[in-house]
Design a protein around this motif. Sequence first.
Motif, PDB file in Angstrom:
ATOM      1  N   ARG A   1       0.357  -1.477  -0.147  1.00 53.52           N
ATOM      2  CA  ARG A   1      -0.102   0.184  -0.091  1.00 53.52           C
ATOM      3  C   ARG A   1       0.701   0.869  -0.226  1.00 53.52           C
ATOM      4  NH1 ARG A   1      -3.998  -0.978   4.857  1.00 53.52           N
ATOM      5  NH2 ARG A   1      -4.319  -2.095   3.277  1.00 53.52           N
ATOM      6  N   LEU A   2       0.581   1.951  -0.859  1.00 51.58           N
ATOM      7  CA  LEU A   2       1.044   3.622  -1.311  1.00 51.58           C
ATOM      8  C   LEU A   2       0.682   4.152  -1.488  1.00 51.58           C
ATOM      9  CD1 LEU A   2       4.212   2.400  -3.694  1.00 51.58           C
ATOM     10  CD2 LEU A   2       4.407   2.328  -0.950  1.00 51.58           C
ATOM     11  N   ARG A   3       1.027   5.707  -0.693  1.00 51.82           N
ATOM     12  CA  ARG A   3       0.513   7.165  -1.353  1.00 51.82           C
ATOM     13  C   ARG A   3       1.919   8.509  -1.544  1.00 51.82           C
ATOM     14  NH1 ARG A   3      -3.122   5.959   3.379  1.00 51.82           N
ATOM     15  NH2 ARG A   3      -4.988   5.027   3.299  1.00 51.82           N
ATOM     16  N   LEU A   4       1.060   8.799  -2.850  1.00 50.78           N
ATOM     17  CA  LEU A   4       2.142  10.376  -2.770  1.00 50.78           C
ATOM     18  C   LEU A   4       1.860  11.470  -2.765  1.00 50.78           C
ATOM     19  CD1 LEU A   4       4.308  10.625  -6.542  1.00 50.78           C
ATOM     20  CD2 LEU A   4       2.731  12.925  -5.080  1.00 50.78           C
ATOM     21  N   VAL A   5       1.807  11.748  -0.908  1.00 49.01           N
ATOM     22  CA  VAL A   5       0.805  13.210  -1.171  1.00 49.01           C
ATOM     23  C   VAL A   5       2.062  14.496  -1.443  1.00 49.01           C
ATOM     24  CG1 VAL A   5       0.279  14.677   1.193  1.00 49.01           C
ATOM     25  CG2 VAL A   5       0.141  11.898   1.219  1.00 49.01           C
ATOM     26  N   ASP A   6       1.005  15.275  -2.360  1.00 46.22           N
ATOM     27  CA  ASP A   6       1.572  16.600  -2.749  1.00 46.22           C
ATOM     28  C   ASP A   6       2.021  17.441  -1.576  1.00 46.22           C
ATOM     29  OD1 ASP A   6       2.964  19.624  -3.364  1.00 46.22           O
ATOM     30  OD2 ASP A   6       1.360  19.115  -5.641  1.00 46.22           O
ATOM     31  N   LEU A   7       2.876  18.053  -0.291  1.00 52.11           N
ATOM     32  CA  LEU A   7       3.361  18.418   0.655  1.00 52.11           C
ATOM     33  C   LEU A   7       2.215  19.632   0.723  1.00 52.11           C
ATOM     34  CD1 LEU A   7       6.327  16.918   2.462  1.00 52.11           C
ATOM     35  CD2 LEU A   7       4.009  15.917   2.392  1.00 52.11           C
ATOM     36  N   ARG A   8       2.850  20.297  -0.606  1.00 54.07           N
ATOM     37  CA  ARG A   8       2.440  21.606  -0.888  1.00 54.07           C
ATOM     38  C   ARG A   8       0.963  22.151  -1.324  1.00 54.07           C
ATOM     39  NH1 ARG A   8       5.627  21.881  -6.769  1.00 54.07           N
ATOM     40  NH2 ARG A   8       4.318  20.177  -6.706  1.00 54.07           N
ATOM     41  N   THR A   9       0.236  20.823  -1.382  1.00 50.28           N
ATOM     42  CA  THR A   9      -1.420  21.275  -1.525  1.00 50.28           C
ATOM     43  C   THR A   9      -2.222  20.178  -0.792  1.00 50.28           C
ATOM     44  OG1 THR A   9      -1.265  18.986  -3.075  1.00 50.28           O
ATOM     45  CG2 THR A   9      -0.662  21.828  -3.728  1.00 50.28           C
ATOM     46  N   ALA A  10      -1.922  19.142   0.407  1.00 51.08           N
ATOM     47  CA  ALA A  10      -2.057  18.193   0.635  1.00 51.08           C
ATOM     48  C   ALA A  10      -3.010  16.868   0.112  1.00 51.08           C
ATOM     49  CB  ALA A  10      -2.490  18.661   1.857  1.00 51.08           C
ATOM     50  N   LYS A  11      -2.798  17.073  -1.098  1.00 50.40           N
ATOM     51  CA  LYS A  11      -3.674  16.023  -1.863  1.00 50.40           C
ATOM     52  C   LYS A  11      -2.574  14.821  -2.291  1.00 50.40           C
ATOM     53  CE  LYS A  11      -5.422  16.263  -6.581  1.00 50.40           C
ATOM     54  NZ  LYS A  11      -5.893  16.845  -7.761  1.00 50.40           N
ATOM     55  N   VAL A  12      -3.410  13.911  -2.340  1.00 48.49           N
ATOM     56  CA  VAL A  12      -3.173  12.272  -2.646  1.00 48.49           C
ATOM     57  C   VAL A  12      -3.034  12.944  -3.954  1.00 48.49           C
ATOM     58  CG1 VAL A  12      -3.431   9.827  -2.446  1.00 48.49           C
ATOM     59  CG2 VAL A  12      -3.879  11.681  -0.323  1.00 48.49           C
ATOM     60  N   VAL A  13      -2.446  12.146  -4.244  1.00 44.28           N
ATOM     61  CA  VAL A  13      -1.970  12.262  -6.104  1.00 44.28           C
ATOM     62  C   VAL A  13      -1.881  11.035  -7.053  1.00 44.28           C
ATOM     63  CG1 VAL A  13      -0.538  13.050  -8.593  1.00 44.28           C
ATOM     64  CG2 VAL A  13      -0.821  14.478  -5.891  1.00 44.28           C
ATOM     65  N   TRP A  14      -1.291  10.183  -6.015  1.00 45.32           N
ATOM     66  CA  TRP A  14      -1.383   9.182  -7.035  1.00 45.32           C
ATOM     67  C   TRP A  14      -1.366   7.519  -5.189  1.00 45.32           C
ATOM     68  CZ3 TRP A  14       3.531   5.476  -6.150  1.00 45.32           C
ATOM     69  CH2 TRP A  14       3.574   4.778  -7.185  1.00 45.32           C
ATOM     70  N   GLY A  15      -1.539   6.732  -5.465  1.00 45.28           N
ATOM     71  CA  GLY A  15      -1.874   5.219  -4.980  1.00 45.28           C
ATOM     72  C   GLY A  15      -2.398   3.986  -5.044  1.00 45.28           C
ATOM     73  N   ILE A  16      -1.285   3.181  -4.439  1.00 45.71           N
ATOM     74  CA  ILE A  16      -2.039   2.136  -4.701  1.00 45.71           C
ATOM     75  C   ILE A  16      -2.497   1.082  -3.589  1.00 45.71           C
ATOM     76  CG2 ILE A  16      -0.334   2.040  -7.059  1.00 45.71           C
ATOM     77  CD1 ILE A  16       0.892  -0.591  -5.149  1.00 45.71           C
ATOM     78  N   ASP A  17      -3.157  -0.043  -3.928  1.00 43.54           N
ATOM     79  CA  ASP A  17      -3.926  -1.680  -3.178  1.00 43.54           C
ATOM     80  C   ASP A  17      -3.428  -2.533  -3.610  1.00 43.54           C
ATOM     81  OD1 ASP A  17      -4.374  -2.794  -0.941  1.00 43.54           O
ATOM     82  OD2 ASP A  17      -5.912  -0.561   0.265  1.00 43.54           O
ATOM     83  N   GLN A  18      -2.062  -2.993  -3.363  1.00 45.85           N
ATOM     84  CA  GLN A  18      -2.553  -4.407  -4.096  1.00 45.85           C
ATOM     85  C   GLN A  18      -2.227  -5.603  -3.412  1.00 45.85           C
ATOM     86  OE1 GLN A  18      -3.579  -4.368  -6.972  1.00 45.85           O
ATOM     87  NE2 GLN A  18      -2.980  -6.768  -7.688  1.00 45.85           N
TER      88      GLN A  18
END
Length: 235
Positions: free
Chosen positions: A142-159
């Motif tokens: 399980r991974l998440r990519l979070v933009d620290l400037r906007t607090a937005k989750v940009v990409w993620g997987i759960d596999q």
Amino acid sequence: MNRFRSDITAAVMVLAAVAPAGCHSNQPAPHAKVGFYLSSPEDLHKIGRVCFLELPPEGENGRVARDTSAALVKAIAARGLFDLELVHADDSGLAELSLGSPDRLLSLENISALRKLLGCDAVIYGRITTFRAHPHMQMGLRLRLVDLRTAKVVWGIDQIWDTSDKSLEDRIEDYFEDQVRDELEPLNWRLVLVSPLAMEGFVSYETAQTLPGTTVEKQSSVRSSVRGIKRAAGT
């Protein structure tokens, strides 16, 4: 390749759980079968520097977490989207932040602290949700990519990748022929079925394939940071 030869212990394949990712002009590789979320390629292209927080060791799988983190950084960097830096789990500055469970979203306080400490635009974090070698090899990520400037989750997987799913041998064979490019008799592509290191490489490759490739000439750099990370924050 010598590391693959020396680490033959069990069994890999993939249980795909494909999640919708929207329609974009610059899509991930068409053969990627991993369940993932992607806000948009444009959000990724706005990011310049990313820190990959080493996957935390759980139970007896400390080496698996460490080796998988390194393999993921290499595979993701190869997509050419942004500069990528591996931050090790034992980094003193990172340990002091007390980020909590890697399954939870980062708090605004965590986001602000990470940006100050690491001096990057975004972080990738997560954990290995499951790993076993017997009776057949299984690995969950399980991974998440979070933009620290906007607090937005940009990409993620759960596999979950599971060798009991025999329908995925073709993907493993294609991966081995296209990416490994070496004749490892007598196992060849079947090495992925019996080697944790080979599985980690396959899992990392398929994970990275859910990211679109860059459309401009942009060289990603892979660096390893153990304890000197505070320099990025100007300390």
